[in-house]
Design a protein around this motif. Structure first.
Motif, mmCIF file in Angstrom:
data_model
loop_
_atom_site.group_PDB
_atom_site.id
_atom_site.type_symbol
_atom_site.label_atom_id
_atom_site.label_comp_id
_atom_site.label_asym_id
_atom_site.label_seq_id
_atom_site.Cartn_x
_atom_site.Cartn_y
_atom_site.Cartn_z
ATOM 1 N N GLY A 29 0.810 -1.210 0.000
ATOM 2 C CA GLY A 29 0.000 0.000 0.000
ATOM 3 C C GLY A 29 0.841 1.256 0.000
ATOM 4 N N SER A 30 0.468 2.176 0.864
ATOM 5 C CA SER A 30 1.116 3.494 0.866
ATOM 6 C C SER A 30 2.017 3.699 2.077
ATOM 7 C CB SER A 30 0.041 4.588 0.851
ATOM 8 O OG SER A 30 -0.823 4.448 1.974
ATOM 9 N N GLU A 31 2.514 2.595 2.664
ATOM 10 C CA GLU A 31 3.341 2.725 3.863
ATOM 11 C C GLU A 31 4.688 2.019 3.704
ATOM 12 O OE1 GLU A 31 0.649 2.662 7.653
ATOM 13 O OE2 GLU A 31 -0.034 1.073 6.315
ATOM 14 N N PRO A 32 5.452 2.347 2.676
ATOM 15 C CA PRO A 32 6.719 1.644 2.470
ATOM 16 C C PRO A 32 7.757 1.905 3.557
ATOM 17 C CG PRO A 32 6.563 3.529 1.002
ATOM 18 C CD PRO A 32 5.214 3.372 1.641
ATOM 19 N N HIS A 33 7.566 2.969 4.325
ATOM 20 C CA HIS A 33 8.550 3.306 5.359
ATOM 21 C C HIS A 33 8.070 2.934 6.758
ATOM 22 C CE1 HIS A 33 10.678 5.321 2.180
ATOM 23 N NE2 HIS A 33 9.664 6.134 1.963
ATOM 24 N N ILE A 34 7.087 2.062 6.837
ATOM 25 C CA ILE A 34 6.562 1.641 8.130
ATOM 26 C C ILE A 34 7.681 1.056 8.988
ATOM 27 C CG2 ILE A 34 5.936 -0.657 7.272
ATOM 28 C CD1 ILE A 34 3.471 -0.522 9.115
ATOM 29 N N SER A 35 7.647 1.344 10.274
ATOM 30 C CA SER A 35 8.696 0.865 11.175
ATOM 31 C C SER A 35 8.426 -0.572 11.606
ATOM 32 C CB SER A 35 8.773 1.755 12.414
ATOM 33 O OG SER A 35 7.608 1.591 13.211
ATOM 34 N N MET A 36 9.473 -1.232 12.047
ATOM 35 C CA MET A 36 9.320 -2.586 12.552
ATOM 36 C C MET A 36 8.466 -2.597 13.822
ATOM 37 S SD MET A 36 10.965 -4.314 10.257
ATOM 38 C CE MET A 36 10.153 -3.074 9.218
ATOM 39 N N ALA A 37 8.590 -1.538 14.621
ATOM 40 C CA ALA A 37 7.785 -1.449 15.838
ATOM 41 C C ALA A 37 6.298 -1.368 15.505
ATOM 42 C CB ALA A 37 8.215 -0.233 16.660
ATOM 43 N N GLU A 38 5.960 -0.624 14.452
ATOM 44 C CA GLU A 38 4.554 -0.498 14.071
ATOM 45 C C GLU A 38 4.025 -1.810 13.490
ATOM 46 O OE1 GLU A 38 0.755 1.074 13.432
ATOM 47 O OE2 GLU A 38 2.409 1.576 14.789
ATOM 48 N N ILE A 39 4.850 -2.495 12.717
ATOM 49 C CA ILE A 39 4.437 -3.810 12.205
ATOM 50 C C ILE A 39 4.179 -4.758 13.367
ATOM 51 C CG2 ILE A 39 5.233 -5.858 10.951
ATOM 52 C CD1 ILE A 39 6.678 -3.984 9.022
ATOM 53 N N SER A 40 5.076 -4.746 14.340
ATOM 54 C CA SER A 40 4.928 -5.600 15.518
ATOM 55 C C SER A 40 3.637 -5.271 16.265
ATOM 56 C CB SER A 40 6.140 -5.415 16.435
ATOM 57 O OG SER A 40 5.997 -6.177 17.609
ATOM 58 N N ARG A 41 3.363 -3.976 16.425
ATOM 59 C CA ARG A 41 2.152 -3.559 17.148
ATOM 60 C C ARG A 41 0.897 -4.032 16.427
ATOM 61 N NH1 ARG A 41 -1.822 -0.127 17.142
ATOM 62 N NH2 ARG A 41 -1.229 0.777 15.128
ATOM 63 N N ARG A 42 0.839 -3.828 15.111
ATOM 64 C CA ARG A 42 -0.351 -4.224 14.349
ATOM 65 C C ARG A 42 -0.529 -5.742 14.333
ATOM 66 N NH1 ARG A 42 -0.194 -0.361 8.913
ATOM 67 N NH2 ARG A 42 0.113 1.626 10.009
ATOM 68 N N ALA A 43 0.583 -6.455 14.354
ATOM 69 C CA ALA A 43 0.504 -7.920 14.345
ATOM 70 C C ALA A 43 0.142 -8.477 15.712
ATOM 71 C CB ALA A 43 1.830 -8.508 13.877
ATOM 72 N N GLY A 44 0.212 -7.627 16.735
ATOM 73 C CA GLY A 44 -0.132 -8.074 18.076
ATOM 74 C C GLY A 44 0.936 -8.935 18.720
ATOM 75 N N VAL A 45 2.199 -8.676 18.364
ATOM 76 C CA VAL A 45 3.307 -9.426 18.962
ATOM 77 C C VAL A 45 4.324 -8.443 19.526
ATOM 78 C CG1 VAL A 45 2.996 -11.318 17.324
ATOM 79 C CG2 VAL A 45 4.681 -9.534 16.836
ATOM 80 N N GLY A 46 5.124 -8.903 20.464
ATOM 81 C CA GLY A 46 6.159 -8.061 21.038
ATOM 82 C C GLY A 46 7.369 -7.979 20.125
#
Length: 206
Positions: A29-46
């Protein structure tokens, strides 16, 4: 060391799958610079779980890229159509869908390779491009997968003979990087497909 129980292994696989699903959607989509922390948060994992699966951002990108390449190569084995040319076109459409959704990942991998080459003081390839090893290796896999489809389409005089598969794929990748949504890109892509047909003088006699 005692191995993990089946339940723990299944849980680990679910976590990995959730991370990949979130990252795949973000980069497509439109978030190529998404952080690893944000991916982790959305995935519901630490973050600890994230880094157990992917030691770095690059490791995640490489996995996303390779997973999609696997799908493109498998699609070449099952591509079908009323004619060999139609089967080849169907596969090119899948490659186009891959290229439009993954060009942000390719750009980041290539930029990383360029930075590494600059740091090491090494030169690029003969044409001046620095090809990331993961991209280069998988480009070869895609060419090998698609070559039988192209050869079959040429035998039935449905695809011109003066373009290599690499040139055709490079053309599709170039279209995929154009700034525009799918309705904007589709007629451009279709024009490229139309251009693959052989000139009338070279077409199979009726």
């Amino acid at each position: 060391m005692q191995s993990r129980s089946p339940a723990k292994r299944a849980d680990a696989e679910r976590n990995r799958g959730k991370i990949l699903a979130v990252a795949r959607a973000a980069f497509a989509g439109s978030e190529p610079h998404i952080s690893m922390a944000e991916i982790s948060r959305r995935a519901g994992v630490g973050m600890a779980t994230f880094y157990r699966n992917f030691a770095s951002r690059r490791a995640l990108l490489e996995t996303l890229w390779t997973d999609e390449i696997n799908a493109v190569c498998e699609a070449a084995e099952t591509a079908s159509g009323e004619t060999p040319g139609a089967a080849f076109t169907a596969w090119l459409r899948q490659f186009f869908a891959f290229s439009t959704s993954k060009h942000h990942i390719a750009a980041e991998l290539l930029a990383d390779a360029a930075d590494a080459a600059d740091t090491a003081g090494t030169a690029g390839t003969a044409n001046g491009d620095r090809i990331d090893p993961v991209i280069g290796r998988n480009r070869a896999r895609v060419r090998a997968a698609g070559q039988p489809l192209l050869a079959a389409a040429r035998r039935t005089h449905e695809v011109r003979h003066d373009l290599t598969l690499e040139q055709i794929l490079d053309m599709i990748v170039a279209i995929a990087t154009i700034n525009g949504d799918q309705p904007y890109l589709e007629p451009i892509f279709q024009t490229a497909l139309d251009g693959l047909r052989p000139p009338a003088a070279d077409a199979k006699p009726s």
